[in-house]
Design a protein around this motif. Structure first.
Motif, PDB file in Angstrom:
ATOM      1  N   GLU A 135       0.807  -1.224   0.000  1.00  0.00           N
ATOM      2  CA  GLU A 135       0.000   0.000   0.000  1.00  0.00           C
ATOM      3  C   GLU A 135       0.843   1.279   0.000  1.00  0.00           C
ATOM      4  OE1 GLU A 135      -3.223   0.087  -0.328  1.00  0.00           O
ATOM      5  OE2 GLU A 135      -3.486  -2.077  -0.267  1.00  0.00           O
TER       6      GLU A 135
ATOM      7  N   ILE B 167      -1.991  -4.381  -3.939  1.00  0.00           N
ATOM      8  CA  ILE B 167      -2.610  -3.064  -3.779  1.00  0.00           C
ATOM      9  C   ILE B 167      -4.108  -3.256  -3.610  1.00  0.00           C
ATOM     10  CG2 ILE B 167      -3.017  -0.810  -4.828  1.00  0.00           C
ATOM     11  CD1 ILE B 167      -0.133  -1.234  -4.086  1.00  0.00           C
ATOM     12  N   SER B 168      -4.698  -2.532  -2.687  1.00  0.00           N
ATOM     13  CA  SER B 168      -6.129  -2.655  -2.420  1.00  0.00           C
ATOM     14  C   SER B 168      -6.940  -2.412  -3.691  1.00  0.00           C
ATOM     15  CB  SER B 168      -6.542  -1.649  -1.345  1.00  0.00           C
ATOM     16  OG  SER B 168      -7.947  -1.609  -1.222  1.00  0.00           O
TER      17      SER B 168
ATOM     18  N   SER C  46      -9.976  -1.506  -4.034  1.00  0.00           N
ATOM     19  CA  SER C  46     -10.817  -0.312  -3.931  1.00  0.00           C
ATOM     20  C   SER C  46     -10.052   0.941  -4.344  1.00  0.00           C
ATOM     21  CB  SER C  46     -11.343  -0.152  -2.501  1.00  0.00           C
ATOM     22  OG  SER C  46     -10.271  -0.026  -1.578  1.00  0.00           O
ATOM     23  N   VAL C  47      -8.731   0.902  -4.192  1.00  0.00           N
ATOM     24  CA  VAL C  47      -7.873   2.010  -4.622  1.00  0.00           C
ATOM     25  C   VAL C  47      -7.475   1.839  -6.083  1.00  0.00           C
ATOM     26  CG1 VAL C  47      -5.637   3.135  -4.278  1.00  0.00           C
ATOM     27  CG2 VAL C  47      -6.979   2.392  -2.301  1.00  0.00           C
TER      28      VAL C  47
ATOM     29  N   LYS D 163      -8.370   3.810 -10.546  1.00  0.00           N
ATOM     30  CA  LYS D 163      -7.204   4.303 -11.269  1.00  0.00           C
ATOM     31  C   LYS D 163      -7.018   3.577 -12.604  1.00  0.00           C
ATOM     32  CE  LYS D 163      -4.661   5.749  -7.128  1.00  0.00           C
ATOM     33  NZ  LYS D 163      -4.643   7.196  -7.459  1.00  0.00           N
TER      34      LYS D 163
ATOM     35  N   TYR E 127     -18.716  -0.699  -4.309  1.00  0.00           N
ATOM     36  CA  TYR E 127     -18.192  -0.118  -5.552  1.00  0.00           C
ATOM     37  C   TYR E 127     -19.315   0.095  -6.564  1.00  0.00           C
ATOM     38  CZ  TYR E 127     -14.882   0.741  -9.347  1.00  0.00           C
ATOM     39  OH  TYR E 127     -14.176   1.320 -10.379  1.00  0.00           O
TER      40      TYR E 127
ATOM     41  N   VAL F 259       0.873   3.270  -3.322  1.00  0.00           N
ATOM     42  CA  VAL F 259      -0.367   3.832  -3.869  1.00  0.00           C
ATOM     43  C   VAL F 259      -0.126   5.170  -4.562  1.00  0.00           C
ATOM     44  CG1 VAL F 259      -2.594   4.832  -3.228  1.00  0.00           C
ATOM     45  CG2 VAL F 259      -1.907   2.622  -2.297  1.00  0.00           C
ATOM     46  N   ASP F 260       0.672   6.025  -3.954  1.00  0.00           N
ATOM     47  CA  ASP F 260       0.896   7.357  -4.521  1.00  0.00           C
ATOM     48  C   ASP F 260       1.654   7.314  -5.844  1.00  0.00           C
ATOM     49  OD1 ASP F 260      -0.391   8.460  -2.354  1.00  0.00           O
ATOM     50  OD2 ASP F 260       1.457   8.811  -1.222  1.00  0.00           O
TER      51      ASP F 260
END
Length: 227
Positions: free
Chosen positions: A12, A51-52, A54-55, A59, A94, A15-16
């Motif tokens: 995580e 990576i989650s 939901s995130v 993207k 979602y 993420v950025d």
């Protein structure tokens, strides 16, 4: 350390950086160079694992409409692999309707890789939907209510998609065949019915009756066509 290892190690915390990495990874995974392609694909699979969803899903979704069909294909594969990780509650949050619309769109994509990913996504969504119906989660006050018209998977698809898109999804998930349009020429031909006369561009085509397999002469001025 490869990019796949970095996703696994930092999870995580990456993420950025996802917005900066997605396009290069999609492009490199689409290259003809085997080593580069395999390394990029491994990184994408590691990303979907660590990576989650939901995130990650929001993207990746814009890349499903990219002009480059190869990028769309790679994005479709990653998207379809990330959705099951949401779980039942995550999918409801979602939006099942949003996800089924994505699957329906990708089913008509140019590349087989995109279409196969869409088929897998459709089957996953069907399984989650039917599981939610069986468990009665749709009746819970904290969950979005499901209308009576959408109790079955077929009804849900028809209520959220256009007729053609719903038919495509149902053909994949429940094997619904394509039926000829009622009252149309296809239906008439299927039933063996042939119109006595068809007018196209002002030209009349008359179907001549037969006696003993030989066409009977028609009225003067009409062209007999034996069928």
């Amino acid at each position: 350390m490869t990019c796949a290892d970095i996703f696994k190690a930092y999870g995580e915390q990456m993420v950025d950086l996802i917005d900066l990495l997605l396009m290069p990874l999609f492009l490199k995974s689409s290259q003809d160079k085997r080593f580069v392609c395999e390394a990029a694909e491994a990184a994408l699979m590691s990303m979907t694992s660590w990576i989650s969803p939901s995130v990650l899903l929001p993207k990746m979704q814009p890349y499903l409409k990219n002009k480059n069909p190869r990028i769309r294909a790679k994005a479709s594969v990653c998207f379809s692999k990330s959705v099951p990780r949401l779980g039942l509650e995550g999918i409801k949050e979602y939006g099942m309707d949003k996800l089924i619309q994505v699957a329906a769109t990708q089913l008509s994509d140019q590349l087989p890789e995109s279409r196969e990913a869409a088929r897998n996504l459709s089957l996953e969504l069907q399984a989650f939907y039917e599981k939610s119906q069986a468990s009665g989660l749709g009746e819970d006050d904290s969950a979005p209510a499901i209308s009576p018209e959408a109790e079955t998977w077929e009804a849900f698809c028809l209520s959220k998609l256009s007729a053609l898109s719903a038919q495509a999804i149902l053909r994949v998930t429940v094997g619904v065949p394509v039926t000829p349009k009622e009252g149309g020429i296809s239906a008439a031909l299927k039933e063996g019915a042939v119109p006595a006369a068809l007018k196209e561009g002002g030209i009349s085509v008359v179907v001549a009756p037969k006696e003993g397999g030989v066409p009977v002469a028609t009225k003067e001025g009409a062209a007999a066509v034996g069928c």
